[in-house]
Structures are given as structure tokens and as C-alpha cells.
Design an enzyme around this catalytic site. Sequence first.
Site, PDB file in Angstrom:
ATOM      1  N   ARG A  34      -0.665  10.509   2.358  1.00  0.00           N
ATOM      2  CA  ARG A  34      -1.430   9.255   2.183  1.00  0.00           C
ATOM      3  C   ARG A  34      -2.728   9.470   1.410  1.00  0.00           C
ATOM      4  NH1 ARG A  34      -4.723   9.089   7.431  1.00  0.00           N
ATOM      5  NH2 ARG A  34      -4.134  11.075   8.363  1.00  0.00           N
ATOM      6  N   SER A  79      -7.513   4.744   7.531  1.00  0.00           N
ATOM      7  CA  SER A  79      -6.269   5.377   7.924  1.00  0.00           C
ATOM      8  C   SER A  79      -5.243   5.373   6.795  1.00  0.00           C
ATOM      9  CB  SER A  79      -5.723   4.586   9.115  1.00  0.00           C
ATOM     10  OG  SER A  79      -5.112   5.421  10.017  1.00  0.00           O
ATOM     11  N   GLU A  97      -0.224  -8.754   9.787  1.00  0.00           N
ATOM     12  CA  GLU A  97       0.623  -8.186   8.729  1.00  0.00           C
ATOM     13  C   GLU A  97       1.456  -9.236   8.007  1.00  0.00           C
ATOM     14  OE1 GLU A  97       0.616  -7.139  11.928  1.00  0.00           O
ATOM     15  OE2 GLU A  97      -0.622  -5.340  11.737  1.00  0.00           O
ATOM     16  N   PHE A 130       4.389  -1.734  11.182  1.00  0.00           N
ATOM     17  CA  PHE A 130       3.964  -3.147  11.189  1.00  0.00           C
ATOM     18  C   PHE A 130       4.270  -3.833   9.858  1.00  0.00           C
ATOM     19  CE2 PHE A 130       0.344  -0.732  13.383  1.00  0.00           C
ATOM     20  CZ  PHE A 130       1.098  -0.539  14.525  1.00  0.00           C
ATOM     21  N   HIS A 185       2.010   6.229   7.754  1.00  0.00           N
ATOM     22  CA  HIS A 185       2.398   6.721   9.079  1.00  0.00           C
ATOM     23  C   HIS A 185       3.879   6.467   9.365  1.00  0.00           C
ATOM     24  CE1 HIS A 185      -1.875   6.946   9.206  1.00  0.00           C
ATOM     25  NE2 HIS A 185      -1.939   7.306  10.466  1.00  0.00           N
ATOM     26  N   ASP A 194       1.460   9.406  18.994  1.00  0.00           N
ATOM     27  CA  ASP A 194       1.467   7.954  19.186  1.00  0.00           C
ATOM     28  C   ASP A 194       2.793   7.449  19.758  1.00  0.00           C
ATOM     29  OD1 ASP A 194      -1.105   7.397  18.506  1.00  0.00           O
ATOM     30  OD2 ASP A 194      -0.687   6.827  16.433  1.00  0.00           O
TER      31      ASP A 194
END
Lengths: 284, 325
Positions: free
Chosen positions: B21, B48, B69, B94, B120, B128
Site C-alpha cells: 500500500r 491506513s 463506503e 468494505f 488490507h 484483525d
Amino acid sequence: MKKLTLEQLELKATEIREDIIRMLEHAGSGHSAGPLGLSDIFTALYFDVLKHDPHKPDWPDRDILLLSNGHCVPVRYAAMAHAGYFDRKELLTLRQFGSRLQGHPEREKLPGIEHTSGPLGCGLSQACGMALAMRMDLQTHRWVYVVMGDGELDEGNVWEAAMLAAKYKLNNIIGIIDRNNIQIDGPTEVVMPLEDLKDKWGAFGWHVIEVNGNDIEAVIDACAMARAVVEKPVMIIAHTIPGMGVDFMEYDFHWHGMPPNHEQAKEALHDLRTLKGKIRSEHE
Amino acid sequence: MNEMHLVKDVQVKGLATEPIRKGFGRGLLVAGQQNANVVAACADLTESTQMHLFRDEYPERFVEIGVAEQNLVTVGSGLAAMGKIPFVSSYAAFSPGRNWEQIRTTICLNNQPVKIIGSHAGISVGPDGATHQMLEDIALMRSLPNMVVLAPCDSIEAEKMTMAMANDPRPNYMRLAREATPVFTTPNTPLEIGKAYIFEPGNDVTIIATGTMTYQALLAAQKLFKEGIDAEVLHVPTIKPLDIETILKSVRKTRAVVTAEEAQINGGLGGAIAELLGEELPIPLQRVGVRDRFGESGKPEELMDHFGLSDKNIMLAAHIVNDKK
């Protein structure tokens, strides 16, 4: 485009209604109540409010009109044809194979359609994106009008957009809610209560104007007032009669998603022509 | 292979690592510098997803959407309609996890060039747990007409890919990983949307890999060579549209295929390759990836092992298809 007189506008709205009945009867499917109820608003938009050029649908300085509740598109097609975007004969191809007039509007099929819509709750978000882009490009002379259904307000996506528009003070958005109180399963206040709708939009940071959505002059005035509002987006709650102009369709939620058959279309056209006579006598 | 300009020995311990990322964040900044129409929007995950570099440089071209979203991608559709090139980011779970219909109608059918970034993605999200370990995004996006589906293999490739996306006229989806992973391509490694690349030439088995699994495929190929299997590693950064020509050319030579991805094989790269070979060239195939189950909390490495996403799994699969030839 030369501005029409109020009498001419009212006649135009009736002609648009007649075309809606003919289109739906010919197609054998589609929505009746919403398009008929919205005919006065679309007449006001296409023949007075909007800055647009039917012969140059992609004119860079045009106002944008979004129809979030895409199922009401027959009224838009009819208004566009009357405004000169395409020949009225093409209206009868609605929902047919190969037609540019899809059952729900598609941007890439027909010039002048600004976005593909049908699945509910998306128009206001797209309006936000367009309004933000106009602001980034310092285009202060353009407006995004977005017509929404009231049943559509059940969608969470609408309220996500409502918050964003208020946050960024997108006063270049003018929303118009077709408050006709019906949706597919019944009255809106039974299916999913929306009231107090004015307070809801106010609480979300919008300037709210209520208007009789079947009064063309009042709709034009409301849009003018909306353009004068700074610092806030504006929501016009337009109270309309579903099925307006056709006696047996008015107020009846069963006509939300149904077309008239041949006999019903004949009766509907008779109703509309009678109404036309009434309006003429009132204004002569 | 020299013309791929990979680092000399991918097995070297101490190879630099960086989250994929991060390459996106740098690439977006450069794309923004090169083209004033590039804009960005994020759903409350700006650092993030590494959009903060762009936001800090171009605040007037950045939109903070909040945790919404559906609105994120639909606002993107509106921005694109006015000539902007919007990059919209969130976690893949999401977006496109929650907003598939908005993507379908307002981006794909409406045909607007919105650039959707799902960060992610994959099981390596780790602690998570399953809710955030997005494994179905490839399948979701691959099923949509007009959509281009991308999965870069390291941060350098992600940077290049982001710049390529800004010049691509179609709707794009790019999946990114959270954890630091080895950086084994170089600025000279070629990248073009729609192309597959032979990262390691071979003759016995074709290993077709994407995203984080391409590195695992290279490790597996080196070890397989010592075991007598000369594997060809095909890196597929564009999962849709597939580079059919390059893939079939390799497979006609090797007659055995292993796919590798950090996602559900159902509908993922494995699904795509199975569909292609089923129609064009039925030969032995094994798919390495997640097999119709959800993830769970844990350290990234132990999860990759547990769910069968390591070089060892690729090697085992290569032996199976090689034996079936």
C-alpha cells in the site's frame, strides 16, 4: 430556448402526460404513477429552469439534471423529446429491444442522460461528486439538480450523501423530492415512515423549501429561491399527486409499477384531454 | 530473467520489505503531480490506505467521505462524470465488500473511470480476524463488465500501477496488502495493465501467481529446481482482462499449471485460469489459495501457513500436476 408562458407550460405538461400514457401502453410494462406526478416538475425543469441545449447535450456550461429514481424515466424521455433532444416518434420504442430508451435510463445509450440510474439512493451521491468537481474547477455558474423519489429515502446511501453535501456546503446542489406518499408496497408512512421529512433534512444541514409539485409556477419559483441560497445545499420537497391527471390512477399505490392496458389508456387520455380543456378555460 | 529486472536473488535473507500500500501512496502523489484531474476520496482510513501523502499535498482535490463506503464510490462516479480521475480508497472488506451494487450501476454500467483501491486485502491482515480479511474481492470485481482487476506484487509495482491506472480510461479495482512484504521488483521491471510477465522461465510447470503470492511462487520455483522440476513463474498483476496469449503460450509448453493467490480460489485468479484452460486447453491444474472458508486472527506468517498459502503449498501442487502429465 424561448421561454414559454405559464399557459404554454401547462399545455406542455399535459402533452407530456399523454405521451407517457402512450409509451407505457405500447411498452406493456413500466411505471405510471410517478412519471405522471412528475410531469409538471419536468416541464418546469426542461422548459424554464435548466440551462441546457437539446442540440448540444454535452455543452460544457450546461446544468446537470439527475434522475435518481430511474424508474420514472418515461417523464424524462417525454420531456426531452418535446424539448428537441430527439424525435417524439422514438418515444414508442421505450423498453423495446435495440431502443435507446431503456427501461431504466443508461448514460451511454442516449445523449442528454447524465447518469445510469435505477437502483435507488445513488443520485444524491453522484450529485455530490459532480458538485465537488464543479467547485474544484471554480465553475460557479452551473447547478446540479437531482430528482429523487420519496420511497427512495429509505436507502441509507441517501443520508450518507446528505451529510457530505452539508459538510462541504454544496449550495450548487438542488434536490427535488417527489413527495407523492406512495411506494411499491403501499403508503410511505406505512411501509417506512419518513415524517417529519422537512425537519429531517433541516437537521441534516439542508435548507428546505416545500412546494406544490403540480404547480409549475411554484416549482420554477422554488428553484429560483434555491439558487439564491448560499452556504447550504437545498432540498425542495415537492408534494405531488401520484398518477396526476388520470382520475383512476391518482393516489392509488397499485399504479406505482403498472402500465395501462389499451382500454385504460383510452380512458386516461380522455381524462388528460378533459383536464387540458379545464386548464385552458381557467387561463383564458 | 534479466529483462524483468528483478532483484538478483529473491531468496537472500534481509531483502528489503515494505507494505504494498505504501507504493500506492507514492504513486498517487506522482499521478497527482502529473495530472491535475487526479482527485482522491477516502472513507476515514486516509493514513491506513496511504492517501495522506496526496491529501497533504492537494487538500483541495481530496474529499473525506467519513465511514460511508456506498457514498465513497458513488461520489467517485459523480467526480468522474465531470472529467476527474477519482481514486477512492478504503479497506477491501468494505469497498468493494459493502458497495458492490453502487460499483456495478454507477461505475461499471455507467462506465465511469473510477479507481477503486481496496487495501488490507487477504489473510495476511492478521490479528484483525476474518471480518477484515477480504478474500472475495477478486471474485466480486471480476464478475463485473467493464471492470479491470489488478493485484500488484510489491510496493514498487503498486507505485507504477497507480500511475498506469490514472492513464487507463476504464473503471479499475486494485487490491493492496497491509503487511510489509519483500520488495523484489525494481524501477526497471516492466508493468503494463493487461500484461502477464514471465518472472522466472521454465519448462515443466507454469506457476501463475498474483499479488503477494508471486514472491512465494518465485521461492517455490527455486526450491523445485533442486527437486528436479523446472518451473516457469508467470506474474499476473492484471487478473481481468487476463493476458490470455502469454498464459496459453506458457501452458502449451509446460502442460501443467499451478495458480497462487491470497484470496478465495472460487471466482479468484484460480477460478479465472480454470475457466480459461477448461475452454482452451484442459490440462492438469492445482489452485493454491483459500478454499471456501473464512480466515481468523493470528500472526500473518502463521495464517499463511495454516491456510495453505506458502511456497511449500505451491511446491506440493507443482509436484501433483507434474506427476499427472
